[in-house]
Design a protein around this motif. Structure first.
Motif, PDB file in Angstrom:
ATOM      1  N   LEU A 234       0.824  -1.204   0.000  1.00 13.64           N
ATOM      2  CA  LEU A 234       0.000   0.000   0.000  1.00 13.64           C
ATOM      3  C   LEU A 234       0.863   1.261   0.000  1.00 13.64           C
ATOM      4  O   LEU A 234       0.514   2.261  -0.620  1.00 13.64           O
ATOM      5  N   ARG A 235       1.970   1.212   0.691  1.00 13.64           N
ATOM      6  CA  ARG A 235       2.896   2.342   0.710  1.00 13.64           C
ATOM      7  C   ARG A 235       3.385   2.654  -0.708  1.00 13.64           C
ATOM      8  O   ARG A 235       3.386   3.814  -1.144  1.00 13.64           O
ATOM      9  N   SER A 248      -5.060  13.086  -3.530  1.00 12.29           N
ATOM     10  CA  SER A 248      -6.153  12.641  -2.660  1.00 12.29           C
ATOM     11  C   SER A 248      -6.188  11.109  -2.592  1.00 12.29           C
ATOM     12  O   SER A 248      -6.383  10.524  -1.515  1.00 12.29           O
ATOM     13  N   GLY A 249      -6.006  10.460  -3.748  1.00 10.33           N
ATOM     14  CA  GLY A 249      -5.962   8.997  -3.761  1.00 10.33           C
ATOM     15  C   GLY A 249      -4.761   8.484  -2.990  1.00 10.33           C
ATOM     16  O   GLY A 249      -4.848   7.467  -2.277  1.00 10.33           O
ATOM     17  N   ALA A 250      -3.641   9.168  -3.115  1.00 10.94           N
ATOM     18  CA  ALA A 250      -2.425   8.764  -2.401  1.00 10.94           C
ATOM     19  C   ALA A 250      -2.624   8.847  -0.897  1.00 10.94           C
ATOM     20  O   ALA A 250      -2.167   7.978  -0.143  1.00 10.94           O
ATOM     21  N   ILE A 251      -3.324   9.891  -0.443  1.00  9.58           N
ATOM     22  CA  ILE A 251      -3.570  10.054   1.001  1.00  9.58           C
ATOM     23  C   ILE A 251      -4.444   8.919   1.516  1.00  9.58           C
ATOM     24  O   ILE A 251      -4.167   8.347   2.586  1.00  9.58           O
ATOM     25  N   GLU A 252      -5.487   8.569   0.778  1.00  8.75           N
ATOM     26  CA  GLU A 252      -6.372   7.493   1.209  1.00  8.75           C
ATOM     27  C   GLU A 252      -5.618   6.162   1.294  1.00  8.75           C
ATOM     28  O   GLU A 252      -5.792   5.393   2.241  1.00  8.75           O
ATOM     29  N   THR A 253      -4.770   5.911   0.318  1.00 11.09           N
ATOM     30  CA  THR A 253      -3.974   4.667   0.326  1.00 11.09           C
ATOM     31  C   THR A 253      -2.945   4.695   1.454  1.00 11.09           C
ATOM     32  O   THR A 253      -2.716   3.685   2.130  1.00 11.09           O
ATOM     33  N   ALA A 254      -2.347   5.855   1.674  1.00 13.48           N
ATOM     34  CA  ALA A 254      -1.352   5.982   2.747  1.00 13.48           C
ATOM     35  C   ALA A 254      -1.986   5.746   4.117  1.00 13.48           C
ATOM     36  O   ALA A 254      -1.342   5.187   5.017  1.00 13.48           O
ATOM     37  N   LEU A 256      -4.410   3.673   4.718  1.00 14.02           N
ATOM     38  CA  LEU A 256      -4.536   2.216   4.855  1.00 14.02           C
ATOM     39  C   LEU A 256      -3.179   1.591   5.205  1.00 14.02           C
ATOM     40  O   LEU A 256      -3.091   0.692   6.041  1.00 14.02           O
ATOM     41  N   SER A 257      -2.126   2.093   4.555  1.00 10.77           N
ATOM     42  CA  SER A 257      -0.779   1.599   4.860  1.00 10.77           C
ATOM     43  C   SER A 257      -0.399   1.939   6.297  1.00 10.77           C
ATOM     44  O   SER A 257       0.208   1.124   7.003  1.00 10.77           O
ATOM     45  N   LEU A 258      -0.764   3.118   6.749  1.00 10.27           N
ATOM     46  CA  LEU A 258      -0.486   3.558   8.114  1.00 10.27           C
ATOM     47  C   LEU A 258      -1.155   2.643   9.129  1.00 10.27           C
ATOM     48  O   LEU A 258      -0.532   2.231  10.119  1.00 10.27           O
ATOM     49  N   TYR A 269       7.544   2.685   8.925  1.00 13.77           N
ATOM     50  CA  TYR A 269       6.455   2.906   7.975  1.00 13.77           C
ATOM     51  C   TYR A 269       5.386   3.831   8.556  1.00 13.77           C
ATOM     52  O   TYR A 269       4.738   4.575   7.814  1.00 13.77           O
ATOM     53  N   VAL A 270       5.200   3.790   9.870  1.00  6.12           N
ATOM     54  CA  VAL A 270       4.265   4.725  10.505  1.00  6.12           C
ATOM     55  C   VAL A 270       4.731   6.155  10.252  1.00  6.12           C
ATOM     56  O   VAL A 270       3.953   7.030   9.836  1.00  6.12           O
TER      57      VAL A 270
END
Length: 283
Positions: A234-235, A248-254, A256-258, A269-270
């Protein structure tokens, strides 16, 4: 005076190094590499010569454990499990010991390979496999001790030990069909999530086709269970999205990775995800 002494010491040391005599070894070392089916077999051993001496029953006494060669242990290595007379010999490295007799040889595969000659103390627990084979009388004389891998098929071969006019042959079977089918199944099943991830990572890092990179990372993500997508996948997806301008899409995916990184207690990664979310959220 000290400088003179030091110079003489260096000169003597250099002379000593250069003066080391090189002579042929009486039992030269040999290494044999052979592929049997899909199994790598390696034999390392030293090769004494008869030099007119009677060998079996004399130089090599009957009924006594023999190092099967000269010097250090003769060693055979198998990259896969093999089968000898119905018994499995696990993949690994073994010293070869034999007890020659006029009518039968005992061949032992021993897990301790660091002996010079036979072990000082024999340990039966280190015997991986033992088997009996009949000696074969050869029509020609073999002057120099020889170990060979012969009679190759896709599924088997023989470990042949020859010297003077005697040969013993140990047949071993290899798991070619099992290995081949495993390879076929893996390849025909298609790329793994790891393959897609590595491809996406390469394209991202090498300034390659970002659309392809996103396609590959999405395939990697889709191959995982929805609640168990690797946070590093996800990162990477978030980084690709950001590089493509989809903040905006990158933030939503980030995010989930967080969440995945926090669950795994992965502080690196946090931090990376938090930093990216903050950066991409700037107006």
């Amino acid at each position: 005076m000290r400088k003179i002494i030091l110079a003489l010491a260096v000169l003597i040391a250099n002379f000593t190094i250069e003066a080391q005599v090189k002579t042929p070894q009486p039992s030269p070392k040999s290494t044999l590499n052979q592929v049997v089916g899909l199994t790598d077999v390696t034999v390392e051993y030293s090769r004494p010569s008869a030099k007119g001496r009677p060998v079996f029953g004399d130089l090599v006494p009957f009924g006594r454990l023999w190092r099967t060669g000269a010097n250090q242990n003769s060693i055979v290595s198998f990259s896969e499990d093999v089968v000898i007379k119905g018994n499995t010999l696990k993949k690994g490295k073994y010293a070869i010991f034999t007890t020659p007799k006029a009518d039968m040889w005992e061949v032992v595969f021993y897990t301790d390979t660091d002996n010079w000659g036979t072990p000082e103390k024999w340990d039966e627990n280190k015997v991986a496999l033992r088997t009996n084979v009949d000696p074969i009388t050869l029509g020609n004389n073999v002057e120099t001790f020889t170990i060979a891998i012969n009679n190759l098929t896709n599924d088997s071969a023989t470990l042949d030990i020859s010297w003077e006019k005697t040969m013993v042959s140990v047949k071993f079977e290899v798991p070619t069909q099992k290995a081949a089918m495993a390879s076929i199944t893996k390849v025909l099943a298609g790329p793994t999530a790891g393959d897609y991830f590595s491809s996406a990572q390469y394209l991202y890092q090498s300034e390659g086709d970002l659309n392809k990179a996103l396609e590959y990372v999405n395939k990697a993500v889709s191959m995982a269970k929805p609640d168990d997508v690797p946070f590093w996948h996800l990162r990477l997806k978030s980084l690709i999205q950001a590089k493509m301008g989809n903040k905006s899409g990158a933030i939503e995916t980030a995010k989930l990775s967080l969440a995945g990184a926090e669950k795994a207690n992965n502080a690196d990664y946090v931090k990376m995800n938090n930093d990216s979310i903050k950066e991409w959220g700037k107006k």
